[in-house]
Design a protein around this motif. Structure first.
Motif, PDB file in Angstrom:
ATOM      1  N   ALA A  83       1.055  -1.389   0.134  1.00 12.10           N
ATOM      2  CA  ALA A  83      -0.036   0.029  -0.044  1.00 12.10           C
ATOM      3  C   ALA A  83       0.798   1.278  -0.020  1.00 12.10           C
ATOM      4  N   VAL A  84       1.923   1.119   0.674  1.00  8.86           N
ATOM      5  CA  VAL A  84       2.607   2.337   0.879  1.00  8.86           C
ATOM      6  C   VAL A  84       3.536   2.634  -0.201  1.00  8.86           C
ATOM      7  N   THR A  85       3.904   1.634  -1.010  1.00  7.81           N
ATOM      8  CA  THR A  85       5.012   1.856  -2.249  1.00  7.81           C
ATOM      9  C   THR A  85       4.260   1.912  -3.580  1.00  7.81           C
ATOM     10  N   GLU A  86       2.717   1.416  -3.598  1.00  7.32           N
ATOM     11  CA  GLU A  86       1.831   1.454  -4.523  1.00  7.32           C
ATOM     12  C   GLU A  86       0.909   2.429  -4.678  1.00  7.32           C
ATOM     13  N   HIS A  87       1.188   3.775  -4.578  1.00  5.00           N
ATOM     14  CA  HIS A  87       0.158   4.550  -4.357  1.00  5.00           C
ATOM     15  C   HIS A  87      -1.134   4.565  -4.988  1.00  5.00           C
ATOM     16  N   GLY A  88      -1.224   4.056  -6.236  1.00  5.29           N
ATOM     17  CA  GLY A  88      -2.257   4.066  -7.143  1.00  5.29           C
ATOM     18  C   GLY A  88      -3.351   3.187  -6.597  1.00  5.29           C
ATOM     19  N   PHE A  89      -2.841   2.023  -5.606  1.00  9.56           N
ATOM     20  CA  PHE A  89      -3.624   0.910  -5.464  1.00  9.56           C
ATOM     21  C   PHE A  89      -3.811   1.053  -3.991  1.00  9.56           C
ATOM     22  N   ALA A  90      -3.497   2.121  -3.338  1.00 12.71           N
ATOM     23  CA  ALA A  90      -3.553   2.033  -1.856  1.00 12.71           C
ATOM     24  C   ALA A  90      -5.103   1.922  -1.623  1.00 12.71           C
ATOM     25  N   GLU A  91      -6.176   2.466  -2.001  1.00 12.08           N
ATOM     26  CA  GLU A  91      -7.271   2.401  -1.961  1.00 12.08           C
ATOM     27  C   GLU A  91      -7.624   0.833  -1.850  1.00 12.08           C
ATOM     28  N   LEU A  92      -7.414   0.315  -2.676  1.00 17.08           N
ATOM     29  CA  LEU A  92      -7.803  -1.346  -2.947  1.00 17.08           C
ATOM     30  C   LEU A  92      -7.182  -2.084  -1.972  1.00 17.08           C
ATOM     31  N   TYR A  93      -5.730  -1.938  -1.498  1.00 14.56           N
ATOM     32  CA  TYR A  93      -5.413  -2.272  -0.279  1.00 14.56           C
ATOM     33  C   TYR A  93      -6.151  -2.188   1.151  1.00 14.56           C
ATOM     34  N   ALA A  94      -6.620  -0.697   1.343  1.00 13.52           N
ATOM     35  CA  ALA A  94      -7.419  -0.234   2.420  1.00 13.52           C
ATOM     36  C   ALA A  94      -8.858  -1.059   2.375  1.00 13.52           C
ATOM     37  N   ASP A  95      -9.314  -1.316   1.106  1.00  8.45           N
ATOM     38  CA  ASP A  95     -10.754  -1.960   1.096  1.00  8.45           C
ATOM     39  C   ASP A  95     -10.431  -3.539   1.732  1.00  8.45           C
ATOM     40  N   LEU A  96      -9.324  -4.023   1.364  1.00  6.40           N
ATOM     41  CA  LEU A  96      -8.878  -5.545   1.430  1.00  6.40           C
ATOM     42  C   LEU A  96      -8.763  -5.583   2.799  1.00  6.40           C
ATOM     43  N   CYS A  97      -8.181  -4.589   3.649  1.00  7.38           N
ATOM     44  CA  CYS A  97      -8.047  -4.640   5.034  1.00  7.38           C
ATOM     45  C   CYS A  97      -9.249  -4.410   5.811  1.00  7.38           C
ATOM     46  N   GLU A  98     -10.204  -3.725   5.041  1.00  7.21           N
ATOM     47  CA  GLU A  98     -11.682  -3.760   5.785  1.00  7.21           C
ATOM     48  C   GLU A  98     -12.357  -5.049   5.471  1.00  7.21           C
ATOM     49  N   VAL A  99     -12.203  -5.546   4.328  1.00  5.15           N
ATOM     50  CA  VAL A  99     -12.916  -6.963   4.121  1.00  5.15           C
ATOM     51  C   VAL A  99     -12.264  -8.231   5.127  1.00  5.15           C
ATOM     52  N   LEU A 100     -10.874  -8.125   5.380  1.00  5.43           N
ATOM     53  CA  LEU A 100     -10.134  -8.939   6.136  1.00  5.43           C
ATOM     54  C   LEU A 100     -10.814  -8.786   7.806  1.00  5.43           C
ATOM     55  N   ARG A 101     -10.914  -7.498   7.931  1.00  6.19           N
ATOM     56  CA  ARG A 101     -11.285  -7.302   9.500  1.00  6.19           C
ATOM     57  C   ARG A 101     -12.702  -8.223   9.426  1.00  6.19           C
ATOM     58  N   TRP A 102     -13.385  -8.007   8.892  1.00  7.50           N
ATOM     59  CA  TRP A 102     -14.863  -8.647   8.560  1.00  7.50           C
ATOM     60  C   TRP A 102     -14.630 -10.157   8.702  1.00  7.50           C
ATOM     61  N   ARG A 103     -13.916 -10.544   7.734  1.00  3.47           N
ATOM     62  CA  ARG A 103     -13.518 -12.081   7.880  1.00  3.47           C
ATOM     63  C   ARG A 103     -13.139 -12.935   8.918  1.00  3.47           C
ATOM     64  N   THR A 104     -12.338 -11.819   9.663  1.00  5.13           N
ATOM     65  CA  THR A 104     -11.378 -12.381  10.584  1.00  5.13           C
ATOM     66  C   THR A 104     -11.981 -12.065  12.051  1.00  5.13           C
ATOM     67  N   VAL A 105     -13.309 -11.635  12.142  1.00  2.00           N
ATOM     68  CA  VAL A 105     -13.927 -11.342  13.507  1.00  2.00           C
ATOM     69  C   VAL A 105     -13.749 -12.442  14.545  1.00  2.00           C
ATOM     70  N   ASN A 106     -13.901 -13.549  14.350  1.00  3.20           N
ATOM     71  CA  ASN A 106     -13.704 -14.703  15.264  1.00  3.20           C
ATOM     72  C   ASN A 106     -12.331 -14.670  15.536  1.00  3.20           C
ATOM     73  N   LEU A 107     -11.187 -14.450  14.837  1.00  3.82           N
ATOM     74  CA  LEU A 107      -9.806 -14.840  14.952  1.00  3.82           C
ATOM     75  C   LEU A 107      -9.138 -13.948  16.186  1.00  3.82           C
TER      76      LEU A 107
END
Length: 403
Positions: A83-107
């Motif tokens: 995310a910090v080296t590919e600025h153009g895709f930073a939003e995609l990686y932030a979206d992925l973090c949001e999805v993974l937070r939901w997917r790992t709620v029981n982890l």
């Protein structure tokens, strides 16, 4: 003979006759941790707008089965570095973090990092606190034997990483993975004056007065101001939606006006500051020269439009008026909304099992003391409740400070 075929026996990777030659590494020779790292890295490298749903599902399935906190740190580290080296895709990686937070709620783990959100917050804090060290590398003398070209490349990588941190922090805030208090503290630290050497206690009164005058005339380093401009442009529109955010923006914009009047910075930095102030006056709409993440269909469509307008040179000169400070909507936004809906349903089900927390009295919850902030620890609230409390001014996890 002369030039006949000479058969040779095949060499194995461990053959000493290979010397320093390349030795292929087989998956069966790797540790489970290294295998996981390679698998995750391979998936992250394939992330695009078109493949977001497929890649997010594959990474989410692996994240749900992580067995060690170290594996969670590896996943977050890979996402953050990209995310910090590919600025153009930073939003995609932030979206992925949001999805993974939901997917790992029981982890949940018994030792840090205890869950995915905590791992993201820890990594973000570590990277932000490391900015002064990166800044020192910019002002330090170049390593022995380094050419000017190599030095320019090294400095660009450092500056891109620092700016990428601010960009990613902004996108995490837009997805409510970071709270308003964190963003406010980050902005204040970026806008603060650079450290000046304190005067010697045995110096004269005149020297002390000169030292105080030098301190008053000091200002943030240029790259810190650039980071502040990037953060404000990324989050400005969203900050203006509530009173607390408007107060933060008012302070930061006032600080930018002060720095412009000082006239200390080069033209490029001054134009960035003025650009942020103009964007604020224009409802956070500004021309964007930097490339952002686009789908293949968008690229083809824009290419046809650019050809009709006069080619790429004309398009680059005109740039585009874009809306800043809000989340972008991609073709996979339906997937994000579906994940949020499921997460909210789960949160409501879990919340119905406990007494609601009263922010005024501090009472309620699962045995918290009066006014005691909710921490993300095993056996207490889940990370969603902790994040909600953080937005009310609490803190997350066992680490100190606004993080």
């Amino acid at each position: 003979g002369g030039g006949g075929f000479i058969p040779s026996t095949p060499l194995t990777p461990g053959d000493p006759s290979l010397g320093g030659a390349f030795r292929p590494t087989f998956l069966k020779d790797l540790s489970p941790t290294e295998k996981l790292k390679r698998e995750l890295n391979s998936l992250v490298n394939k992330l695009t707008i078109e493949k977001f749903v497929v890649i997010a599902e594959q990474i989410g399935a692996r994240a749900e089965k992580l067995g060690e906190p170290e594996h969670l740190s590896i996943l977050v580290g890979l996402l953050y570095d990209k995310a910090v080296t590919e600025h153009g895709f930073a939003e995609l990686y932030a979206d992925l973090c949001e999805v993974l937070r939901w997917r790992t709620v029981n982890l949940e783990f018994d030792r840090p990092p205890k869950n995915f959100l905590r791992a993201v917050l820890d990594k973000t804090q570590d990277e932000f606190e490391n900015i002064p060290k990166l800044s020192e590398q910019l002002s330090a003398p170049p390593p022995e034997g380094e050419t000017p070209e190599e030095g320019a490349v090294r400095e660009k990588k450092i500056k891109d990483r620092i700016l990428g941190n601010m960009l990613f922090i902004g996108h995490l805030f837009l997805r409510k993975l970071l709270n308003m208090k964190v963003l406010s503290e980050v902005g204040k630290m970026l806008a603060a004056d650079a450290k000046t050497s304190s005067s010697n206690s045995s110096s004269s009164a005149t020297a002390s007065e000169e030292g105080e005058g030098a301190k008053e005339s000091s200002a943030p380093d240029a790259h810190m101001v650039e980071c502040l401009c990037t953060l404000m442009l990324t989050t400005g529109k969203t900050l203006e939606e509530n009173n607390q955010g408007r107060a933060i923006l008012s302070q930061l914009c006032g600080r930018l006006q002060e720095l412009i009047k000082k006239g200390k910075y080069e033209t490029r930095i001054r134009m960035k500051m003025e650009g942020v102030l103009r964007a604020k006056d224009n409802q956070w709409k500004a021309r964007q020269l930097r490339d952002v993440a686009k789908s293949l269909n968008e690229i083809k469509r824009e290419q046809r439009q650019d050809d009709l307008r006069g080619g790429e040179v004309h398009a680059a000169q005109m740039a585009k008026m874009l809306q800043h400070g809000v989340r972008s909507h991609f073709t996979y936004s339906f997937y994000i909304e579906e994940g949020r809906r499921k997460f909210e349903m789960l949160k409501n089900i879990e919340g119905s099992k406990t007494v609601a927390y009263d922010p005024k009295s501090g009472a309620g919850g699962e045995g918290e003391g009066e006014g005691e902030p909710i921490c993300m620890v095993r056996g207490s609230r889940d990370d969603s409740s902790a994040s909600a409390h953080a937005e009310r001014g609490g803190h997350l996890g066992e680490r100190g400070g606004c993080w």
